[in-house]
Design a protein around this motif. Sequence first.
Motif, PDB file in Angstrom:
ATOM      1  N   ASP A  44       1.440 -10.730   3.871  1.00 16.13           N
ATOM      2  CA  ASP A  44       0.003 -10.670   3.565  1.00 16.13           C
ATOM      3  C   ASP A  44      -0.143 -10.032   2.181  1.00 16.13           C
ATOM      4  O   ASP A  44      -0.088  -8.820   2.052  1.00 16.13           O
ATOM      5  CB  ASP A  44      -0.715  -9.847   4.641  1.00 16.13           C
ATOM      6  N   LYS A  45      -0.350 -10.850   1.138  1.00 16.49           N
ATOM      7  CA  LYS A  45      -0.272 -10.321  -0.223  1.00 16.49           C
ATOM      8  C   LYS A  45      -1.249 -11.008  -1.173  1.00 16.49           C
ATOM      9  O   LYS A  45      -1.681 -12.138  -0.935  1.00 16.49           O
ATOM     10  CB  LYS A  45       1.155 -10.481  -0.746  1.00 16.49           C
ATOM     11  N   ILE A  46      -1.531 -10.286  -2.246  1.00 10.19           N
ATOM     12  CA  ILE A  46      -2.342 -10.794  -3.346  1.00 10.19           C
ATOM     13  C   ILE A  46      -1.525 -10.630  -4.626  1.00 10.19           C
ATOM     14  O   ILE A  46      -1.002  -9.549  -4.898  1.00 10.19           O
ATOM     15  CB  ILE A  46      -3.667 -10.014  -3.474  1.00 10.19           C
ATOM     16  N   LEU A  47      -1.433 -11.673  -5.404  1.00 15.47           N
ATOM     17  CA  LEU A  47      -0.678 -11.604  -6.650  1.00 15.47           C
ATOM     18  C   LEU A  47      -1.483 -10.836  -7.701  1.00 15.47           C
ATOM     19  O   LEU A  47      -2.638 -11.164  -7.973  1.00 15.47           O
ATOM     20  CB  LEU A  47      -0.360 -13.012  -7.170  1.00 15.47           C
ATOM     21  N   ILE A  48      -0.832  -9.826  -8.284  1.00 16.41           N
ATOM     22  CA  ILE A  48      -1.456  -9.055  -9.365  1.00 16.41           C
ATOM     23  C   ILE A  48      -0.899  -9.478 -10.716  1.00 16.41           C
ATOM     24  O   ILE A  48      -1.647  -9.664 -11.692  1.00 16.41           O
ATOM     25  CB  ILE A  48      -1.225  -7.545  -9.152  1.00 16.41           C
TER      26      ILE A  48
ATOM     27  N   VAL B 184      -2.863  -2.073   5.309  1.00 18.82           N
ATOM     28  CA  VAL B 184      -4.255  -2.550   5.267  1.00 18.82           C
ATOM     29  C   VAL B 184      -4.246  -4.037   4.944  1.00 18.82           C
ATOM     30  O   VAL B 184      -3.575  -4.478   3.993  1.00 18.82           O
ATOM     31  CB  VAL B 184      -5.061  -1.774   4.204  1.00 18.82           C
ATOM     32  N   ALA B 185      -4.978  -4.804   5.720  1.00 20.78           N
ATOM     33  CA  ALA B 185      -5.041  -6.252   5.498  1.00 20.78           C
ATOM     34  C   ALA B 185      -5.683  -6.561   4.150  1.00 20.78           C
ATOM     35  O   ALA B 185      -6.627  -5.885   3.717  1.00 20.78           O
ATOM     36  CB  ALA B 185      -5.814  -6.925   6.621  1.00 20.78           C
ATOM     37  N   THR B 186      -5.193  -7.585   3.495  1.00 16.47           N
ATOM     38  CA  THR B 186      -5.707  -7.921   2.165  1.00 16.47           C
ATOM     39  C   THR B 186      -7.103  -8.535   2.217  1.00 16.47           C
ATOM     40  O   THR B 186      -7.772  -8.606   1.175  1.00 16.47           O
ATOM     41  CB  THR B 186      -4.760  -8.905   1.461  1.00 16.47           C
TER      42      THR B 186
ATOM     43  N   TYR C 180       2.882  -7.742  -6.257  1.00 22.97           N
ATOM     44  CA  TYR C 180       1.943  -8.135  -5.217  1.00 22.97           C
ATOM     45  C   TYR C 180       1.257  -6.889  -4.642  1.00 22.97           C
ATOM     46  O   TYR C 180       1.868  -5.821  -4.548  1.00 22.97           O
ATOM     47  CB  TYR C 180       2.653  -8.863  -4.065  1.00 22.97           C
ATOM     48  N   PHE C 181       0.030  -7.089  -4.221  1.00 23.11           N
ATOM     49  CA  PHE C 181      -0.682  -6.060  -3.459  1.00 23.11           C
ATOM     50  C   PHE C 181      -0.646  -6.485  -1.996  1.00 23.11           C
ATOM     51  O   PHE C 181      -1.126  -7.562  -1.641  1.00 23.11           O
ATOM     52  CB  PHE C 181      -2.128  -5.921  -3.939  1.00 23.11           C
TER      53      PHE C 181
END
Length: 230
Positions: A203-207, A111-113, A197-198
């Motif tokens: 394609d990631k978001i830092l948690i 799933v795209a962030t 990362y999520f």
Amino acid sequence: MSKVSCEIIRDMLPLYYDSVCSDESKRMVEEHLAKCNNCKMELEKIQDEIHIPEKNIIENKKSSNAIKNISISWNRLRLKSLIKGGIISALLITSIILGYVGLFKWEMNSVATDVAEISEISEMEDGKIVYYLEINDGYRLDRIKTHVDNEGNLYITPLRPIIKKEAQPPYAFEKGYDFIDIKELELISGKKIKTVYFGTKKDKILIWEYGMELPKASEEVEKYLEFRGL
């Protein structure tokens, strides 16, 4: 020897032909046949009557063998057709099942962030990192894959099948709290986790990253996760 009538000779012809008469009778018949064309023709008639059925028997046997061979070939062809049909049917059914699983069940697409929102990142009393995830594209999310690479980066990747389902309560992973147990994942992977990362590598978001200070999780969040058995 007195002359023997044709009627007697004709009665004896079958015995003569089968060679079951005495030698004297045989000589008598042969002497008569040498002089009597009518009785000779009668003997030939007997020979023809016997030979014709024998010929028919041979022909019938050949025909029977031919029919038998055709029947065997037909049965073999039918068996081959049945086996071939069974294989084709099995392959078709397998293709349909695999196609269905691939389209509806096999969660392989990430799933795209840009449709994911992560908030309320905090730390629980036992050290677990908790966060609130909301996927806002309206589709259901049933699987999240975790992977630690050689650099110690932990990726939490949401996965879906090709054919997506609409999100409806009760929600799975598309909306709600989830947690990350760093210590347990380090034991499982045998690697020191430095960042979380999520998404995927591209394609990631830092948690979270090592050294980051997080606020303590609220009592409500602690109770909620405890209620869910997480």
